[in-house]
Design an enzyme around this catalytic site. Structure first.
Site, PDB file in Angstrom:
ATOM      1  N   ASP A 132      -2.268   6.269  12.994  1.00  0.00           N
ATOM      2  CA  ASP A 132      -3.179   5.118  13.182  1.00  0.00           C
ATOM      3  C   ASP A 132      -3.058   4.567  14.600  1.00  0.00           C
ATOM      4  OD1 ASP A 132      -0.638   4.023  12.643  1.00  0.00           O
ATOM      5  OD2 ASP A 132      -1.394   2.392  11.389  1.00  0.00           O
ATOM      6  N   SER A 192       5.541  -4.076   2.917  1.00  0.00           N
ATOM      7  CA  SER A 192       5.839  -5.464   2.551  1.00  0.00           C
ATOM      8  C   SER A 192       5.630  -6.374   3.765  1.00  0.00           C
ATOM      9  CB  SER A 192       7.276  -5.590   2.042  1.00  0.00           C
ATOM     10  OG  SER A 192       8.184  -5.211   3.042  1.00  0.00           O
ATOM     11  N   ASP A 195      -2.047  -0.837   7.814  1.00  0.00           N
ATOM     12  CA  ASP A 195      -1.514  -1.637   6.714  1.00  0.00           C
ATOM     13  C   ASP A 195      -2.329  -2.906   6.502  1.00  0.00           C
ATOM     14  OD1 ASP A 195       0.334   0.321   6.922  1.00  0.00           O
ATOM     15  OD2 ASP A 195       1.927  -0.931   7.738  1.00  0.00           O
ATOM     16  N   GLY A 243       8.441   1.461   3.263  1.00  0.00           N
ATOM     17  CA  GLY A 243       7.215   2.158   3.644  1.00  0.00           C
ATOM     18  C   GLY A 243       6.028   1.789   2.780  1.00  0.00           C
ATOM     19  N   ASN A 245      14.705  -1.281   8.589  1.00  0.00           N
ATOM     20  CA  ASN A 245      13.868  -2.324   9.184  1.00  0.00           C
ATOM     21  C   ASN A 245      13.442  -1.808  10.551  1.00  0.00           C
ATOM     22  OD1 ASN A 245      13.049  -4.515  10.882  1.00  0.00           O
ATOM     23  ND2 ASN A 245      13.711  -5.857   9.231  1.00  0.00           N
ATOM     24  N   GLU A 285      -0.005  10.038   8.506  1.00  0.00           N
ATOM     25  CA  GLU A 285       1.174   9.243   8.849  1.00  0.00           C
ATOM     26  C   GLU A 285       1.443   9.275  10.340  1.00  0.00           C
ATOM     27  OE1 GLU A 285       2.249   6.684   7.086  1.00  0.00           O
ATOM     28  OE2 GLU A 285       2.607   8.085   5.437  1.00  0.00           O
ATOM     29  N   HIS A 286       1.705   8.123  10.891  1.00  0.00           N
ATOM     30  CA  HIS A 286       1.991   7.955  12.317  1.00  0.00           C
ATOM     31  C   HIS A 286       0.825   8.422  13.180  1.00  0.00           C
ATOM     32  CE1 HIS A 286       6.144   6.495  12.277  1.00  0.00           C
ATOM     33  NE2 HIS A 286       6.330   7.262  11.228  1.00  0.00           N
ATOM     34  N   ARG A 319       0.836  -1.205   0.000  1.00  0.00           N
ATOM     35  CA  ARG A 319       0.000   0.000   0.000  1.00  0.00           C
ATOM     36  C   ARG A 319       0.865   1.246   0.000  1.00  0.00           C
ATOM     37  NH1 ARG A 319       2.537   2.086   3.496  1.00  0.00           N
ATOM     38  NH2 ARG A 319       2.420   1.765   5.727  1.00  0.00           N
TER      39      ARG A 319
HETATM   40  P1  NG1 Z   1       5.232   0.808   7.434  1.00  0.00           P
HETATM   41  O1  NG1 Z   1       5.583   2.027   6.759  1.00  0.00           O
HETATM   42  O2  NG1 Z   1       4.644  -0.199   6.512  1.00  0.00           O
HETATM   43  O3  NG1 Z   1       6.330   0.233   8.222  1.00  0.00           O
HETATM   44  C1  NG1 Z   1       4.162   1.544   9.815  1.00  0.00           C
HETATM   45  C2  NG1 Z   1       3.041   0.889  10.632  1.00  0.00           C
HETATM   46  C3  NG1 Z   1       1.689   1.552  10.358  1.00  0.00           C
HETATM   47  C4  NG1 Z   1       1.771   3.058  10.514  1.00  0.00           C
HETATM   48  C5  NG1 Z   1       2.946   3.600   9.682  1.00  0.00           C
HETATM   49  C6  NG1 Z   1       3.179   5.074   9.875  1.00  0.00           C
HETATM   50  C7  NG1 Z   1       3.232  -1.516  11.081  1.00  0.00           C
HETATM   51  C8  NG1 Z   1       2.949  -2.875  10.591  1.00  0.00           C
HETATM   52  N1  NG1 Z   1       2.912  -0.513  10.273  1.00  0.00           N
HETATM   53  O4  NG1 Z   1       4.009   1.191   8.470  1.00  0.00           O
HETATM   54  O5  NG1 Z   1       0.708   0.995  11.212  1.00  0.00           O
HETATM   55  O6  NG1 Z   1       1.888   3.410  11.864  1.00  0.00           O
HETATM   56  O7  NG1 Z   1       4.170   2.940  10.000  1.00  0.00           O
HETATM   57  O8  NG1 Z   1       2.053   5.814   9.503  1.00  0.00           O
HETATM   58  O9  NG1 Z   1       3.737  -1.358  12.182  1.00  0.00           O
HETATM   59 MG    MG Z   2       5.710  -2.472   7.523  1.00  0.00          MG
END
Ligand code: NG1
Ligand code: MG
Length: 460
Positions: A47, A148, A192, A145, A235, A44-45, A38
């Protein structure tokens, strides 16, 4: 609604996976699972603070070929990417996820999804469990981001549920996966996994929480979203940065809750605090500015504010990888979250009221630019290479921001259709080539349209 079961589409990719499956497991797969990555357009940050976000699914995905296995009751995993080792383990009552303190292994994300489903079974139902033979293939860049990790967790959960004939709605699956991905050590919010299951072709989604729900967001015509990789990746589970932000938001929430006479131990998210106080987002923002101070808080000060002990704070509010932290920027993190939540509302409104007019595109672009600025300055989760793309994008795009957790990974830009080629060329010449990249640009910078969510494919 449960995940759609469709006929296996004809594609070279699937023929290839089937061939590998026969070679490795000596049989044909019984079914396939596809879960998309997605791109988060805005929100962002927030949820994990309980506020709504606006992602859409992309074309890149995790694809599984699966067959139940009854003789050994084991889970066999083989990844088509040779850099990922094969793995197997017993599949009886539960699976073990033993983290080593460094980056998790790729298959541990898969185990999170399996575990989430096994946990839904009562003791009596445990004899339903069968082994699984699986081939994993993926096209979502890792640590970029684009989710995956959650696509893999969600694909594993869906495969397990389908093989064990456990009926779950998309929302139930998303909630299970959001909770079970936390076994990897990060305290994500659920965006996600939600978009992985609830995405719809042709539109983005407003995802809201508690209870989890999604609303179509029709993007105005005349604009294209372009994703660009910054060539730096992170990571999240290997560093404490992500959990540090989650915890800073939690402490900010708890200090305000305590000052307002609420039990801070039971309130963990801004969304919950807002509800408990019965106030608007703007009122909560004003209150935050009044109560919190701009200088970073020391751990001692937080303990004093909450009238607690270090042990209780560690237990109630911190995570194992944040208990050593001594300094917390609460004011800045809180302001980012509350302003970003407002931007999501405005973004949604601009999409709803737009008749494809240029004005609304300008509004959307501006909101995206403001979001990036706030992530950079207040949330401090950008990266010089992300900022460089944002800089180059000015003038060619309507707005550009980092997408996903940040600290590296991708940007997303809103681009007028006539500028797409110009923007792509600009990044190739001014960003990628100077970093020594000579080819493969199509997988680094590309336009994207909203795709459908997870699917199960079965042969006729
Ligand atoms: P990504 O960018 O996929 O690592 C993470 C969190 C989301 C959200 C975003 C920031 C996980 C699985 N995903 O996503 O819930 O907080 O950062 O908006 O922890
Ligand atoms: Mg992730």
């Amino acid at each position: 609604m449960s995940v759609e079961i469709c006929e296996v589409p004809k594609s070279r990719k699937i023929d290839e996976i089937e061939k590998w499956f026969s070679e490795i497991y000596n049989k044909r797969p019984e079914f396939y699972i596809r879960v998309p990555g997605r791109v988060n357009l805005i929100g962002e940050h927030i949820d994990y603070c309980g506020y709504g976000v606006c992602p859409m699914a992309i074309e890149q995905d995790i694809f599984l070929a699966v067959s139940p296995e009854n003789s050994q009751k084991k889970l066999f995993l083989h990844n088509l990417d040779p850099k990922f080792e094969s793995y197997h383990c017993p599949l009886i009552n539960d699976v073990q996820i033993e983290l080593s303190g460094t980056a998790p292994k790729w298959y541990q994300y898969f185990l999170c999804g399996v575990k989430g489903i096994l946990e839904t079974l009562s003791d009596k139902e445990k004899d339903k469990i069968r082994g699984l033979e699986v081939i994993v293939s993926g096209t979502i860049p890792q640590g970029a981001g684009l989710s995956s990790s959650s696509a893999l967790v969600s694909a594993a959960a869906l495969a397990t549920a389908h093989a064990l004939k456990i009926k779950l709605t998309k929302e139930e699956l998303a909630n299970i996966c959001a909770a079970s991905e936390r076994y990897i050590g990060t305290q994500g919010g659920g965006m996600d996994q939600a978009i992985a299951f609830l995405a719809q072709e042709g539109c983005a989604k407003l995802i809201e929480f508690e209870p989890l729900r999604s609303t179509e967001v029709r993007l105005p015509g005349g604009a294209v979203f372009v994703i660009a990789h910054s060539l730096s990746s992170l990571n999240k589970a290997a560093t404490g940065d992500f959990n540090c932000r989650v915890v800073e938001c939690r402490l900010a929430t708890q200090i305000i809750a305590h000052r307002k006479g609420l039990d801070w131990r039971t309130i963990r998210r801004f969304g919950e605090l807002q509800k408990a106080l019965g106030i608007t987002l703007d009122e909560l923002t004003a209150l935050t500015k009044e109560i919190l101070h701009e200088e970073a808080y020391s751990k001692e000060e937080v303990i004093k504010e909450l009238n607690t002990t270090s042990t209780e704070l560690d237990e109630v509010s911190l995570t194992p990888n944040t208990q050593h932290l001594q300094s917390f920027k609460l004011y800045q993190r809180a302001l980012h979250v509350l302003n970003e939540a407002r931007r999501v509302e405005k973004f949604h409104k601009a999409c709803k009221t737009s008749a494809g007019g240029e004005d609304s595109l300008v509004t959307l672009g501006n909101l995206m630019s403001q979001s990036h600025q706030s992530l950079k300055d207040l949330y401090e989760c950008s990266h010089p290479q992300l900022d460089r793309i944002v800089e180059l994008a000015r003038g060619v795009t309507l707005g550009t921001r980092l997408t996903g957790a940040g600290w590296g990974g991708c940007t997303v830009s809103l681009v007028p259709p006539e500028n797409v080629d110009k923007f792509v060329d600009l990044l190739i010449e001014e960003f990628y080539k100077p970093l020594g990249i000579k080819e493969g640009f199509q997988s680094l910078v590309f336009p994207t349209t909203p795709m459908e969510g997870a699917r199960i494919y079965t042969p006729k």
